[in-house]
Design a protein around this motif. Structure first.
Motif, PDB file in Angstrom:
ATOM      1  N   LEU A  18       4.589  -1.371  -4.760  1.00  0.00           N
ATOM      2  CA  LEU A  18       5.090  -2.223  -3.485  1.00  0.00           C
ATOM      3  C   LEU A  18       6.473  -2.720  -3.747  1.00  0.00           C
ATOM      4  O   LEU A  18       7.607  -2.637  -3.239  1.00  0.00           O
ATOM      5  CB  LEU A  18       4.250  -3.243  -3.221  1.00  0.00           C
ATOM      6  CG  LEU A  18       4.688  -4.000  -1.933  1.00  0.00           C
ATOM      7  CD1 LEU A  18       4.670  -3.195  -0.639  1.00  0.00           C
ATOM      8  CD2 LEU A  18       3.802  -5.147  -1.699  1.00  0.00           C
ATOM      9  N   TRP A  19       6.659  -3.262  -5.140  1.00  0.00           N
ATOM     10  CA  TRP A  19       7.993  -3.717  -5.672  1.00  0.00           C
ATOM     11  C   TRP A  19       9.007  -2.518  -5.653  1.00  0.00           C
ATOM     12  O   TRP A  19      10.180  -2.855  -5.060  1.00  0.00           O
ATOM     13  CB  TRP A  19       7.767  -4.152  -7.053  1.00  0.00           C
ATOM     14  CG  TRP A  19       9.091  -4.968  -7.580  1.00  0.00           C
ATOM     15  CD1 TRP A  19       9.654  -6.029  -7.454  1.00  0.00           C
ATOM     16  CD2 TRP A  19       9.971  -3.972  -8.553  1.00  0.00           C
ATOM     17  NE1 TRP A  19      10.804  -6.140  -8.049  1.00  0.00           N
ATOM     18  CE2 TRP A  19      10.909  -5.012  -8.695  1.00  0.00           C
ATOM     19  CE3 TRP A  19      10.074  -2.780  -9.157  1.00  0.00           C
ATOM     20  CZ2 TRP A  19      11.980  -4.425  -9.578  1.00  0.00           C
ATOM     21  CZ3 TRP A  19      10.934  -2.344  -9.909  1.00  0.00           C
ATOM     22  CH2 TRP A  19      12.020  -3.184 -10.196  1.00  0.00           C
ATOM     23  N   PHE A  20       8.701  -1.374  -6.165  1.00  0.00           N
ATOM     24  CA  PHE A  20       9.693  -0.540  -6.045  1.00  0.00           C
ATOM     25  C   PHE A  20       9.915   0.118  -4.954  1.00  0.00           C
ATOM     26  O   PHE A  20      11.164   0.117  -4.542  1.00  0.00           O
ATOM     27  CB  PHE A  20       8.964   0.802  -7.007  1.00  0.00           C
ATOM     28  CG  PHE A  20       9.876   2.021  -6.890  1.00  0.00           C
ATOM     29  CD1 PHE A  20      10.995   1.883  -7.820  1.00  0.00           C
ATOM     30  CD2 PHE A  20       9.775   3.161  -6.280  1.00  0.00           C
ATOM     31  CE1 PHE A  20      11.643   3.193  -8.044  1.00  0.00           C
ATOM     32  CE2 PHE A  20      10.577   4.145  -6.298  1.00  0.00           C
ATOM     33  CZ  PHE A  20      11.587   3.999  -7.194  1.00  0.00           C
ATOM     34  N   SER A  21       9.037   0.028  -3.868  1.00  0.00           N
ATOM     35  CA  SER A  21       9.474   0.538  -2.558  1.00  0.00           C
ATOM     36  C   SER A  21      10.216  -0.406  -1.722  1.00  0.00           C
ATOM     37  O   SER A  21      11.232  -0.227  -1.035  1.00  0.00           O
ATOM     38  CB  SER A  21       8.317   0.703  -1.791  1.00  0.00           C
ATOM     39  OG  SER A  21       7.531   1.719  -2.065  1.00  0.00           O
ATOM     40  N   ILE A  22      10.071  -1.877  -2.024  1.00  0.00           N
ATOM     41  CA  ILE A  22      10.585  -2.774  -1.276  1.00  0.00           C
ATOM     42  C   ILE A  22      12.203  -2.793  -2.022  1.00  0.00           C
ATOM     43  O   ILE A  22      13.004  -2.936  -1.382  1.00  0.00           O
ATOM     44  CB  ILE A  22       9.979  -4.151  -1.493  1.00  0.00           C
ATOM     45  CG1 ILE A  22       8.809  -4.338  -0.512  1.00  0.00           C
ATOM     46  CG2 ILE A  22      11.102  -5.534  -1.115  1.00  0.00           C
ATOM     47  CD1 ILE A  22       7.915  -5.249  -0.565  1.00  0.00           C
ATOM     48  N   GLY A  23      12.334  -2.681  -3.318  1.00  0.00           N
ATOM     49  CA  GLY A  23      13.461  -2.665  -3.998  1.00  0.00           C
ATOM     50  C   GLY A  23      14.239  -1.620  -3.382  1.00  0.00           C
ATOM     51  O   GLY A  23      15.656  -1.795  -3.205  1.00  0.00           O
ATOM     52  N   GLN A  75      15.209 -11.681  -7.936  1.00  0.00           N
ATOM     53  CA  GLN A  75      14.492 -12.782  -7.766  1.00  0.00           C
ATOM     54  C   GLN A  75      14.268 -12.673  -6.224  1.00  0.00           C
ATOM     55  O   GLN A  75      12.673 -12.897  -5.824  1.00  0.00           O
ATOM     56  CB  GLN A  75      15.066 -14.047  -8.434  1.00  0.00           C
ATOM     57  CG  GLN A  75      15.244 -14.548  -9.326  1.00  0.00           C
ATOM     58  CD  GLN A  75      16.280 -13.806 -10.183  1.00  0.00           C
ATOM     59  OE1 GLN A  75      17.316 -13.285  -9.488  1.00  0.00           O
ATOM     60  NE2 GLN A  75      16.352 -13.923 -11.263  1.00  0.00           N
ATOM     61  N   PHE A  76      14.943 -12.407  -5.421  1.00  0.00           N
ATOM     62  CA  PHE A  76      14.556 -12.138  -3.987  1.00  0.00           C
ATOM     63  C   PHE A  76      13.745 -10.909  -3.858  1.00  0.00           C
ATOM     64  O   PHE A  76      12.638 -11.219  -3.032  1.00  0.00           O
ATOM     65  CB  PHE A  76      16.025 -12.005  -3.272  1.00  0.00           C
ATOM     66  CG  PHE A  76      15.730 -11.475  -1.885  1.00  0.00           C
ATOM     67  CD1 PHE A  76      15.459 -12.344  -0.960  1.00  0.00           C
ATOM     68  CD2 PHE A  76      15.955 -10.051  -1.418  1.00  0.00           C
ATOM     69  CE1 PHE A  76      15.314 -12.005   0.457  1.00  0.00           C
ATOM     70  CE2 PHE A  76      15.655  -9.751  -0.211  1.00  0.00           C
ATOM     71  CZ  PHE A  76      15.286 -10.762   0.671  1.00  0.00           C
ATOM     72  N   PHE A 132      10.149 -11.491  -2.356  1.00  0.00           N
ATOM     73  CA  PHE A 132       9.907 -10.983  -0.937  1.00  0.00           C
ATOM     74  C   PHE A 132       8.521  -9.766  -1.220  1.00  0.00           C
ATOM     75  O   PHE A 132       7.735  -9.470  -0.305  1.00  0.00           O
ATOM     76  CB  PHE A 132      10.940  -9.922  -0.644  1.00  0.00           C
ATOM     77  CG  PHE A 132      10.754  -9.150   0.719  1.00  0.00           C
ATOM     78  CD1 PHE A 132      10.650  -9.822   1.785  1.00  0.00           C
ATOM     79  CD2 PHE A 132      11.086  -8.029   0.918  1.00  0.00           C
ATOM     80  CE1 PHE A 132      10.596  -9.527   3.026  1.00  0.00           C
ATOM     81  CE2 PHE A 132      11.395  -7.360   2.172  1.00  0.00           C
ATOM     82  CZ  PHE A 132      10.955  -8.197   3.316  1.00  0.00           C
ATOM     83  N   THR A 133       8.426  -9.295  -2.181  1.00  0.00           N
ATOM     84  CA  THR A 133       7.325  -8.371  -2.832  1.00  0.00           C
ATOM     85  C   THR A 133       5.900  -9.217  -2.459  1.00  0.00           C
ATOM     86  O   THR A 133       4.964  -8.939  -2.188  1.00  0.00           O
ATOM     87  CB  THR A 133       7.400  -7.939  -4.077  1.00  0.00           C
ATOM     88  OG1 THR A 133       8.513  -6.903  -4.215  1.00  0.00           O
ATOM     89  CG2 THR A 133       6.326  -6.840  -4.315  1.00  0.00           C
TER      90      THR A 133
END
Length: 121
Positions: free
Chosen positions: A17-22, A39-40, A44-45
């Motif tokens: 999820l972090w990767f996709s949001i990034g 940090q944002f 957000f993640t």
């Protein structure tokens, strides 16, 4: 759902999820000519992860309340009941999928691939 998931699986899902949001944030910051801090993206993640967990728990509760062990489209529509636009999008999608499935079933029956509700051998 969240209680049943082991820590390793949870961490893999959060990392994905972090990767996709990034990636999405990077694309948008390039498009808008701005920047976002790691940090944002992390915050957000975490917010999105919490939303996913809440929705999953609600879906499970709705299906259990209806006496089912499986979440179905009625549960999803119930989740979207307070967001008219999202509810409409989901309703349209479900109706199109049901129409497609019915059309495929009728095509198989017309071609003689299904006899009395069962596939021919």
């Amino acid at each position: 759902m969240a209680d049943e998931m082991d820590d390793e699986t949870r961490e893999h899902l959060k990392a994905a999820l972090w990767f996709s949001i990034g990636k999405i944030v990077d694309e948008e910051t390039l498009r808008l000519n701005t920047s976002a801090t790691p940090q944002f993206i992390g915050a957000f993640t975490e917010m999105v992860w919490t939303q996913i967990e809440n929705v999953a728990q609600d879906l499970e509760s709705f299906s259990h309340h209806a006496g089912r062990t499986t979440v179905n489209t009625d549960d999803v529509l119930l989740i979207t009941r307070r967001n008219d636009a999202l509810h409409g999008i989901m309703q349209d999608f479900i109706e199109k999928e049901q129409a497609t499935a019915a059309k495929e079933k009728n095509t198989k029956i017309a071609k003689g691939k299904v006899v009395k509700g069962r596939p021919k051998k």
